[in-house]
Motif scaffolding. Sequence first.
Motif, mmCIF file in Angstrom:
data_model
loop_
_atom_site.group_PDB
_atom_site.id
_atom_site.type_symbol
_atom_site.label_atom_id
_atom_site.label_comp_id
_atom_site.label_asym_id
_atom_site.label_seq_id
_atom_site.Cartn_x
_atom_site.Cartn_y
_atom_site.Cartn_z
ATOM 1 N N UNK A 302 0.832 -1.208 0.000
ATOM 2 C CA UNK A 302 0.000 0.000 0.000
ATOM 3 C C UNK A 302 0.864 1.255 0.000
ATOM 4 N N UNK A 303 1.924 1.238 0.812
ATOM 5 C CA UNK A 303 2.818 2.389 0.867
ATOM 6 C C UNK A 303 3.572 2.603 -0.427
ATOM 7 N N UNK A 304 4.037 1.517 -1.028
ATOM 8 C CA UNK A 304 4.758 1.610 -2.307
ATOM 9 C C UNK A 304 3.852 2.184 -3.382
ATOM 10 N N UNK A 305 2.630 1.693 -3.447
ATOM 11 C CA UNK A 305 1.702 2.190 -4.462
ATOM 12 C C UNK A 305 1.293 3.635 -4.215
ATOM 13 N N UNK A 306 1.272 4.057 -2.947
ATOM 14 C CA UNK A 306 0.961 5.456 -2.640
ATOM 15 C C UNK A 306 2.040 6.400 -3.147
ATOM 16 N N UNK A 307 3.250 5.864 -3.376
ATOM 17 C CA UNK A 307 4.335 6.669 -3.955
ATOM 18 C C UNK A 307 4.322 6.613 -5.475
ATOM 19 N N UNK A 308 3.271 6.010 -6.042
ATOM 20 C CA UNK A 308 3.153 5.842 -7.501
ATOM 21 C C UNK A 308 4.307 5.039 -8.081
ATOM 22 N N UNK A 309 4.828 4.100 -7.294
ATOM 23 C CA UNK A 309 5.842 3.187 -7.793
ATOM 24 C C UNK A 309 5.153 1.927 -8.308
ATOM 25 N N UNK A 310 5.708 1.353 -9.343
ATOM 26 C CA UNK A 310 5.105 0.168 -9.944
ATOM 27 C C UNK A 310 5.707 -1.103 -9.355
ATOM 28 N N UNK A 311 4.839 -2.042 -9.014
ATOM 29 C CA UNK A 311 5.300 -3.345 -8.571
ATOM 30 C C UNK A 311 5.697 -4.175 -9.789
ATOM 31 N N UNK A 312 6.741 -4.960 -9.622
ATOM 32 C CA UNK A 312 7.222 -5.784 -10.732
ATOM 33 C C UNK A 312 6.561 -7.164 -10.702
ATOM 34 N N UNK A 313 6.277 -7.690 -11.884
ATOM 35 C CA UNK A 313 5.844 -9.074 -12.005
ATOM 36 C C UNK A 313 4.354 -9.278 -11.922
ATOM 37 N N UNK A 314 3.965 -10.530 -12.176
ATOM 38 C CA UNK A 314 2.567 -10.942 -12.150
ATOM 39 C C UNK A 314 2.071 -10.960 -10.708
ATOM 40 N N UNK A 315 1.085 -10.118 -10.416
ATOM 41 C CA UNK A 315 0.593 -9.996 -9.038
ATOM 42 C C UNK A 315 -0.050 -11.282 -8.529
ATOM 43 N N UNK A 316 -0.557 -12.119 -9.416
ATOM 44 C CA UNK A 316 -1.263 -13.329 -8.990
ATOM 45 C C UNK A 316 -0.330 -14.383 -8.396
ATOM 46 N N UNK A 317 0.967 -14.247 -8.632
ATOM 47 C CA UNK A 317 1.911 -15.232 -8.086
ATOM 48 C C UNK A 317 2.999 -14.562 -7.253
ATOM 49 N N UNK A 318 2.681 -13.385 -6.702
ATOM 50 C CA UNK A 318 3.651 -12.666 -5.876
ATOM 51 C C UNK A 318 3.959 -13.431 -4.590
ATOM 52 N N UNK A 319 5.226 -13.465 -4.210
ATOM 53 C CA UNK A 319 5.607 -14.020 -2.913
ATOM 54 C C UNK A 319 5.119 -13.099 -1.805
ATOM 55 N N UNK A 320 4.509 -13.632 -0.750
ATOM 56 C CA UNK A 320 4.072 -12.770 0.355
ATOM 57 C C UNK A 320 5.229 -12.163 1.139
ATOM 58 N N UNK A 321 6.434 -12.692 0.968
ATOM 59 C CA UNK A 321 7.551 -12.244 1.800
ATOM 60 C C UNK A 321 8.597 -11.434 1.027
ATOM 61 N N UNK A 322 8.364 -11.216 -0.256
ATOM 62 C CA UNK A 322 9.282 -10.408 -1.070
ATOM 63 C C UNK A 322 8.465 -9.511 -1.982
ATOM 64 N N UNK A 323 8.771 -8.213 -1.964
ATOM 65 C CA UNK A 323 8.087 -7.244 -2.823
ATOM 66 C C UNK A 323 9.105 -6.622 -3.770
ATOM 67 N N UNK A 324 8.857 -6.756 -5.058
ATOM 68 C CA UNK A 324 9.765 -6.215 -6.075
ATOM 69 C C UNK A 324 9.177 -4.935 -6.661
ATOM 70 N N UNK A 325 10.002 -3.899 -6.738
ATOM 71 C CA UNK A 325 9.567 -2.572 -7.156
ATOM 72 C C UNK A 325 10.394 -2.137 -8.360
ATOM 73 N N UNK A 326 9.723 -1.695 -9.403
ATOM 74 C CA UNK A 326 10.438 -1.188 -10.575
ATOM 75 C C UNK A 326 11.087 0.152 -10.227
ATOM 76 N N UNK A 327 12.354 0.273 -10.535
ATOM 77 C CA UNK A 327 13.066 1.530 -10.272
ATOM 78 C C UNK A 327 12.580 2.577 -11.278
ATOM 79 N N UNK A 328 12.116 3.738 -10.808
ATOM 80 C CA UNK A 328 11.580 4.750 -11.730
ATOM 81 C C UNK A 328 12.623 5.203 -12.750
#
Length: 406
Positions: A302-328
């Motif tokens: 939620x915090x990452x998305x509030x910064x308008x940063x994009x999450x990397x990868x297919x959200x349907x298979x995201x690991x609950x313990x690792x969050x990948x963020x595309x570098x702007x």
Amino acid sequence: MKVYKDLSPSPRTIMTPGPVEVDPRVLRAMSFPILGQFDPEFTSIMNETMEMLRKLFVTENEWAFPVDGTSRSGIEAVLVSLIEPGDKVLVPIYGRFGHLLTEIAQRCGAEVVTIEKEWGFVFDKEELVAAIRTHRPKLVAIVHGETSTGRMQSLEGIGQVCRDLDALLVVDAVATIGGVALETDRLLLDAVIGGTQKCLSVPAGMSPITYNSRAAAKIAKRKKIERGLLTGGEEESLLRPVQSNYFDLSMLQDYWSSARLNHHTEATSMLYALREGLRLVLEEGLEQRQARHKAHEAALVAGVQAMDLRLYGDASCKMPVVTCIEIPEGIDGESVRNLLLQDFGIEIASSFGVLKGKIWRIGTMGYSCSKRNVLLTLGALEAALLRHGHKLEAGLAVQAALNTYA
């Protein structure tokens, strides 16, 4: 003469996909007095550790014990003990650590067949089933959670297909065990390898493993050829002894069984650490622990998305313990990481291969997975991005996370 100062590592908030911060109670356990490895008090600790590992892996397997060494030692011990030269091995690859399984299997002399998925995605069940039925391997080796891409592969139904075709299913659960649901027996997994330095919040240095009677039967046959005990009815020409002494599971079985046959000198303090780490996992409860990881993941996202940063990868298979963020675009990812480390004492990770310099990876694992750490990381990342000229509205990230917690 050079004078060496007292060791005084800097305090860090470690938010990588491993290693992570170690629970203080685990560190305390490591300071306890050393016992001899055949002292009855110590062998009792070994037995308790095996009992707790069965609960962690959710299995009734006879064999559940740690291999001394980092997580790769457990992977290598399982593969070198189960793969005979010439065996066909199927490795589905969807990130860096699938390539590692491939390399180790090749070193074992296997005929390795791989299928590959674009990084950021995982395989559909139908794709895995089709590959297993087409290639009919003797062993399938697959990663459960790929920290290089932050994706998690579903294993539902794969074990039954392997059983039907008499293939062994080996799972690398180094990054998921203790943080994500993984039921060894229900999923019909023949061997599972875990790690200490991730969701268990124990220092790197041991690799918990478990394997069932199907895997043990193959190990037993190779043990017979090694010791010249095969009977006339057994296919001696098709068997080879395990090429490693240290990683030979038949020898480690002798060490961890009631026989306690000497194989190596046990890493006493590490076993204390693992026992305490397992005790803390079971004290919290597997389901409660999994829920905690998901709750802090949700706040971080939620915090990452509030910064308008994009999450990397297919959200349907995201690991609950690792969050990948595309570098702007236009942001130096390493410069941001260095600012976080030097000015805030927070470490996040970059990535490997095709993703190097393209994503950040933030781990929410074990003891590091806390409200304090998530809020601190979000606030620091926001500040670092502002310092690097990235346009965003200050304060929204932490507020979004707090709303999630509320």
